[in-house]
Design an enzyme around this catalytic site. Structure first.
Site, PDB file in Angstrom:
ATOM      1  N   LYS A  78       0.843  -1.201   0.000  1.00  0.00           N
ATOM      2  CA  LYS A  78       0.000   0.000   0.000  1.00  0.00           C
ATOM      3  C   LYS A  78       0.878   1.251   0.000  1.00  0.00           C
ATOM      4  O   LYS A  78       1.905   1.304   0.684  1.00  0.00           O
ATOM      5  CB  LYS A  78      -0.911  -0.017   1.241  1.00  0.00           C
ATOM      6  N   SER A 158      -9.886   2.351   2.677  1.00  0.00           N
ATOM      7  CA  SER A 158      -8.922   3.023   1.829  1.00  0.00           C
ATOM      8  C   SER A 158      -7.970   2.081   1.108  1.00  0.00           C
ATOM      9  O   SER A 158      -7.312   2.460   0.151  1.00  0.00           O
ATOM     10  CB  SER A 158      -8.100   3.993   2.679  1.00  0.00           C
ATOM     11  N   SER A 182     -10.538   0.103   7.010  1.00  0.00           N
ATOM     12  CA  SER A 182      -9.908   0.218   5.684  1.00  0.00           C
ATOM     13  C   SER A 182      -9.209  -1.033   5.186  1.00  0.00           C
ATOM     14  O   SER A 182      -8.708  -1.045   4.066  1.00  0.00           O
ATOM     15  CB  SER A 182      -8.914   1.386   5.674  1.00  0.00           C
TER      16      SER A 182
END
EC number: 6.3.5.7
Length: 495
Positions: A78, A158, A182
């Site tokens: 990420k 997210s 998330s």
């Protein structure tokens, strides 16, 4: 063997040890899939040279017979994790061009274990979002589609890039972060496993901060076993992070017996929301039956302060975000706005932040600044902190009654279409976190496990919440649920 990217982490590990294939071959397969899946917009900074170099090193380690479980496993990282010499922008224009001179603790541990970095993954800007539509790189597309429809769906947020990449078999696993859901919400939207560990189990050092008392990194994988393996490499004490727990990391994979006979599973009545879709309600009831059939005892429980969780979260998280994001001022790193003659430092701050931050980040910074301001600190922020304490106590009381894990829905719906919620009241988007934020406010471990599909063929998931620091036990409950649910559906390749 072009299908090597479809392997699970455990299958890849075992196959490499047997000599069936090499890390280099798996990595090359993933790199090809990434190239062919540009439309999904999951990977935003590809690192093929680093990947092949790491894979080559991993193959040597495996051949020598002394390699950790994660050795040779290709992962997506990420964009919130700082990776040395590789762009780490947190999907924000304000960090355009930022290449850290250091490695986050978690990625450093992964590389030490021999894992392979395929590249950086898309996400909501500064991890603020539930649909991956706030990224400076553009929207991520969910590899799933509704039956008979070409509508592009959100992969959740997210960690939407991580979710999409794992579900589409672009990588064998990915790192995610979870501040209010998330990891778990996007995992639910794409039919994979996503785990948020206990706050403090994984180091936050080198991860771009959103809300420091809530952020926690975790694994996003194709199975519960893979989550156990990846978490084992991510977890551990870090003296550089003052909130990191000085606890030994157990062998999470060894805990996966599937035996939950006599365990008590709590069903919180407060999670039966008004207007909950019938399919979510049925999935939850079916999940409870699966746990009962596996030998667990189902117990109705009460978490009375749940209804205040979402408002409390959307006070605490923006407050911490406004404090953390104050460092992005155009002075030291990242974007700096072009200044007009006569502009001073205040104008530089204002113009830089106006250009660099997206609308959602600005919205949350303004909310956070407001609730921390002199006239409203007690009315909002202090009150939210007190509510947070009550929510934490609700869980403590339930666990004190002998409850081993709590079963809830993971999300209030299946994945929705891109653009379907962005034009609506932002509160509608925030409601996506209704089942997940309590876990962050209380600092507990939680895991989303795919358990079925809705009437349009989209994946749905259940959430299990565990006792603090008992991730091994939680993973075993999740393993039992996974075995009972037998979810094997994959998105049909159209991209």
């Amino acid at each position: 063997m072009s299908d090597l990217s479809k392997l699970t982490i455990s299958a890849a590990r075992d196959g490499m040890r047997r000599g069936d294939f090499t890390s280099t071959e798996i990595t090359q397969s993933c790199l090809t899939e990434i190239e062919n899946a540009r439309f999904l917009n999951a990977f935003v900074h590809n690192t093929p040279e680093i990947a092949l170099d790491q894979a080559n090193t991993a193959d040597t380690r495996i051949a020598e017979g002394d390699a950790p479980d994660m050795c040779g496993i290709p992962l997506g990282i990420k964009d919130l994790f700082c990776t040395k010499g590789v762009p780490s922008q947190a999907a924000s224009a304000i960090l355009n061009g930022f290449k850290p001179e250091y490695e986050s603790t978690i990625t450093s541990q992964l590389w030490t274990a021999g894992a392979v970095m395929l590249g950086k993954l898309n996400m909501d800007e500064f991890a603020m979002g539930s649909s991956n539509e706030t990224s400076t790189y553009g929207d991520v597309v969910n590899p799933w589609r509704r039956d008979g429809s070409n509508t592009q769906l959100t992969p959740g947020g997210s960690s939407g890039g991580s979710a999409s990449a794992v579900a589409a078999d672009l990588c064998l696993g990915a790192t995610g972060t979870d501040t209010g859901g998330s990891i778990r919400q996007p995992a639910a939207f794409v039919g994979i496993t996503g785990m948020k560990p206990t706050y403090g189990r994984c180091s936050r050092w080198g991860i771009v901060a959103f809300a420091s008392s809530l952020d926690q990194a975790g694994p996003m994988t194709k199975s519960v076993r893979d989550a156990a393996i990846l978490l084992g490499a991510m977890a551990g004490h870090d003296p550089k992070d003052s909130t990191s727990a000085e606890l030994a990391v157990p062998d999470f994979e060894a805990a996966l017996t599937g035996d939950i006979k006599g365990k008590k599973i709590g069903l919180p009545k407060e999670y039966r929301m008004d207007g909950m879709p019938g399919e979510i309600e049925k999935l939850w009831a079916d999940g409870a039956e699966m746990m009962r059939d596996a030998g667990a005892e189902l117990v109705d429980i009460s978490l009375p302060h749940t209804k205040y969780a979402l408002p409390a979260y959307y006070v605490v998280a923006p407050a911490e975000a406004s404090s953390n994001l104050a460092r992005y001022d155009g002075v030291r790193f990242g974007h700096r706005a072009a200044l007009s003659q006569g502009d001073g430092i205040t104008e530089m701050y204002e113009k830089t932040r106006a250009e660099g931050f997206g609308d959602e980040v600005k919205r949350r910074v303004m909310i956070g600044t407001y609730v921390l301001s002199a006239g409203f600190y007690d009315a909002y922020y202090n009150r939210a902190r007190k509510v947070r304490t009550l929510i934490k106590k609700d869980f403590e009381d339930v666990f004190a009654q002998g409850i081993d894990a709590i079963l809830t829905p993971a999300t209030p719906s299946a994945a929705f279409g891109l653009g379907e919620m962005t034009d609506a009241d932002p509160v509608q988007m925030y409601l996506n976190d209704v089942f997940t934020v309590t876990v962050n406010l209380a600092g507990l471990p939680g895991i989303a496990v795919p358990a079925g599909v809705d009437n349009q063929g989209l994946p749905l998931a259940l959430q299990l919440i565990g006792r603090p620091w008992e991730e091994a036990d939680l993973l075993n409950h999740a393993y039992a649920l996974e075995q009972a649910a037998g979810f094997v559906a994959k998105p049909e390749k159209w991209w």
